[in-house]
Design a protein around this motif. Structure first.
Motif, PDB file in Angstrom:
ATOM      1  N   LEU A 165      41.574  27.557  10.296  1.00 45.57           N
ATOM      2  CA  LEU A 165      40.733  28.324   9.208  1.00 45.57           C
ATOM      3  C   LEU A 165      40.634  29.895   9.422  1.00 45.57           C
ATOM      4  O   LEU A 165      40.664  30.431   8.406  1.00 45.57           O
ATOM      5  CB  LEU A 165      39.109  27.628   9.224  1.00 45.57           C
ATOM      6  CG  LEU A 165      39.232  26.128   9.054  1.00 45.57           C
ATOM      7  CD1 LEU A 165      37.961  25.472   9.365  1.00 45.57           C
ATOM      8  CD2 LEU A 165      39.591  25.940   7.490  1.00 45.57           C
TER       9      LEU A 165
ATOM     10  N   ALA B  74      34.004  27.208   5.443  1.00 50.28           N
ATOM     11  CA  ALA B  74      34.207  27.307   6.813  1.00 50.28           C
ATOM     12  C   ALA B  74      33.084  28.288   7.568  1.00 50.28           C
ATOM     13  O   ALA B  74      32.923  28.596   8.732  1.00 50.28           O
ATOM     14  CB  ALA B  74      35.563  27.789   7.155  1.00 50.28           C
TER      15      ALA B  74
ATOM     16  N   CYS C 182      38.122  33.959   5.361  1.00 58.29           N
ATOM     17  CA  CYS C 182      39.004  32.927   6.115  1.00 58.29           C
ATOM     18  C   CYS C 182      39.570  32.004   4.903  1.00 58.29           C
ATOM     19  O   CYS C 182      39.310  32.251   3.690  1.00 58.29           O
ATOM     20  CB  CYS C 182      38.007  32.278   6.965  1.00 58.29           C
ATOM     21  SG  CYS C 182      36.971  30.987   5.938  1.00 58.29           S
ATOM     22  N   LYS C 183      40.338  31.189   5.297  1.00 59.43           N
ATOM     23  CA  LYS C 183      41.199  30.350   4.331  1.00 59.43           C
ATOM     24  C   LYS C 183      40.176  29.424   3.507  1.00 59.43           C
ATOM     25  O   LYS C 183      40.695  28.943   2.446  1.00 59.43           O
ATOM     26  CB  LYS C 183      42.138  29.358   4.944  1.00 59.43           C
ATOM     27  CG  LYS C 183      43.317  30.183   5.833  1.00 59.43           C
ATOM     28  CD  LYS C 183      44.116  29.333   6.592  1.00 59.43           C
ATOM     29  CE  LYS C 183      45.191  29.915   7.443  1.00 59.43           C
ATOM     30  NZ  LYS C 183      45.917  29.071   7.976  1.00 59.43           N
ATOM     31  N   ASP C 184      38.990  28.930   3.845  1.00 55.87           N
ATOM     32  CA  ASP C 184      38.298  28.066   3.032  1.00 55.87           C
ATOM     33  C   ASP C 184      36.791  28.804   3.014  1.00 55.87           C
ATOM     34  O   ASP C 184      35.971  28.746   4.320  1.00 55.87           O
ATOM     35  CB  ASP C 184      38.086  26.752   3.625  1.00 55.87           C
ATOM     36  CG  ASP C 184      37.432  25.683   2.619  1.00 55.87           C
ATOM     37  OD1 ASP C 184      36.198  25.865   2.454  1.00 55.87           O
ATOM     38  OD2 ASP C 184      38.184  24.860   2.082  1.00 55.87           O
TER      39      ASP C 184
END
Length: 520
Positions: free
Chosen positions: A431, A457, A452-454
């Protein structure tokens, strides 16, 4: 007739014995095994069920071993702080089962599933049933469920609106100023001094929450919090021992002390609350502190004494008292933990400490920070978020499925506990990238949503309807404290500092946070 009674007695006893054995067998064996089969049929792997004890023995072994050794000066803290959950994740993946006693715990590390759980649209997930030892500390907002929680949240919300919190910044600066004066006296004697930041920040946050919660009665509030701290230590100590039903009612020395402390704390809070209420009604006092705002939000002519005469838009006197206890529990230890790790991390990364100091001096100069100035501290905000990512004060969120529920493609049967391991998710390289264990504040340069990617997270204050109500209070307090410290001091780790994060309700430095202060 007498013979008939004598004949039926053994049969009745046998029936009772069979019922008792069946009930125990169901609790200890049949129900746990049914839940285990249900989850494993869905492809969820994990540790096998061991009657009664579950994984407690392995958990205690791993944590005892981890806490016996310090870490190097790096941020790879999971193996020391939460080795059991880390092992489960490494063996079984991001969705796994473990056992604490007879209850299965479903560990979830998938952000989308976490979002479903925390959004709680089905209202099937709530806090796990609380130990009676915990309820002696508070029966406030964070312990409530359903309609009771919704009512309390609605009444308390106005006290934590941002506009209200802006007015409390001077309260934060008064408390921080007292701490600064003390440190300056210590530094002036020899040019430098060593300070253990953990107890210092505990005192600071207790002073802040006392002033913010009770206004002119803050000294009395501090006395209450000192008693509550002793009560917390006694409760934590009791929770480390084997649970024996009914033992807390025995008149042992510590049981008597816990009961006495609870009565004393409740009595003092009752007096403060009633006096504040009376003063507000006669316009001798304003709603200028958290207690006053809470009472004002209650919006009634008199404080209801009990549940019988309580309406849907008000709290009883006893409920207000429990929320006052909650102010301390939720607002003191967590912020003290956060501030301690900020100082430790900035001492480990002097270049970022200097960047933060330059920003503070550029925006605030030598003036006391106010709400306007701290809202422009971009670098400080990035640092604060990155420390929250690496060292979240609360390392996991814990919930319980009270009804059969569906999360993603998984059917979660009633009776299962859920663990959302905040610390592990905050350090997940999938992540956050390969540098997930690196202190890198710039990852928050474009805000939390793009760090971050999500987006989910990062959830140090929780997420969804039950996001921590004191989030903004804590953030403002941390920014004010760090701005005032950076204005006056530079700091580095003492040679006596040992890097040993561990958890006792919050993430703490096991052997203290020894820092050397000097003038910048």
């Amino acid at each position: 007739m007498e013979v008939y009674v004598l004949n039926i007695l053994p049969i009745s006893l046998l029936v009772l014995l069979i019922c008792g054995v069946a009930k125990v067998s169901y609790s200890i064996w049949w129900k746990p095994k049914w839940l285990e089969r249900n989850l494993k049929r869905q492809g969820i792997r994990g540790t096998p069920y061991k009657p009664l004890v579950g994984d407690m023995k392995e958990y205690i072994r791993l944590i005892s071993e981890a806490w016996s050794k310090p870490l190097s000066l790096a941020h790879q803290i999971i193996p020391r702080v939460d080795p059991f959950t880390m092992n489960n994740f490494q063996k079984y993946g991001k969705l796994s089962i473990c056992w604490f006693g007879t209850t299965p715990k479903l560990i979830i590390m998938e952000p989308e599933m976490i979002k479903e759980v925390l959004s709680n649209k089905q209202s099937h997930f709530h806090k796990p049933p609380l130990s009676p030892l915990i309820t002696i500390l508070t029966r406030g907002l964070t312990t409530l469920q359903g309609d009771n929680w919704a009512r309390h949240r609605r009444i308390i919300n106005p006290a934590f609106h941002l506009e209200r919190l802006k007015e409390m910044v001077p309260v934060f600066t008064i408390s921080c100023g007292k701490m600064m004066e003390k440190w300056e006296r210590m530094v002036s004697l020899q040019g430098t001094c060593e300070v253990d930041m953990w107890p210092e920040f505990q005192k600071l946050t207790a002073d802040v929450i006392s002033r913010a919660a009770f206004g002119s009665d803050y000294e009395e509030g501090k006395k209450i919090f000192e008693l509550q701290k002793e009560l917390i230590l006694l409760v934590v100590e009791a929770m480390k021992t084997i649970y024996i039903p009914g033992f807390r009612f025995l008149p042992t020395k510590k049981n008597r002390r816990r009961k006495k402390l609870d009565k004393e704390i409740t009595s003092m809070l009752r007096n403060i609350t009633q006096n504040k209420w009376n003063a507000m009604r006669t316009e001798q006092s304003k709603a200028d502190d958290l207690l006053g705002l809470l009472l004002q939000s209650n919006n009634q002519e008199s404080l209801p004494e009990n549940e019988c005469n309580k309406k849907s838009n008000e709290m009883t006197l006893e409920e207000v008292i429990e929320e006052c206890k909650q102010f301390y529990l939720a607002g003191q230890e967590t912020t003290a933990s956060w501030l301690t790790w900020i100082i430790i991390v900035l001492a480990m990364h002097p270049s970022w400490q200097e960047k933060a100091r330059e920003e503070v001096l550029q925006i605030c100069g030598n003036r006391e920070p106010n709400f306007e100035s701290i809202s422009h501290l971009k670098i400080v905000t990035m640092i604060l978020n990155e420390v929250l990512r690496l060292y979240p004060p609360v390392i996991a969120q814990y919930l319980h499925a009270y009804k059969d529920s569906k999360v993603g493609n998984i059917n979660v049967p009633a009776g299962v506990d859920l663990t959302l391991p905040t610390l592990l998710i905050h350090h997940d390289s999938e992540l956050w990238g390969d540098d997930a264990e690196v202190f890198k504040p710039e990852r928050f340069s474009q805000g939390v949503s793009k760090a971050c990617k999500d987006q989910l997270a990062f959830f140090p204050f929780g997420w969804g309807p039950r996001t921590c109500i004191g989030q903004n209070f804590s953030i403002i307090e941390a920014k004010v404290a760090m701005a005032m410290i950076l204005q006056r001091f530079s700091f580095k780790l003492s040679p006596s500092y040992t890097h040993a994060p561990y958890t006792v309700m919050t993430l703490q430095p096991q052997h203290g946070a020894q820092i050397i202060l000097c003038k910048p």
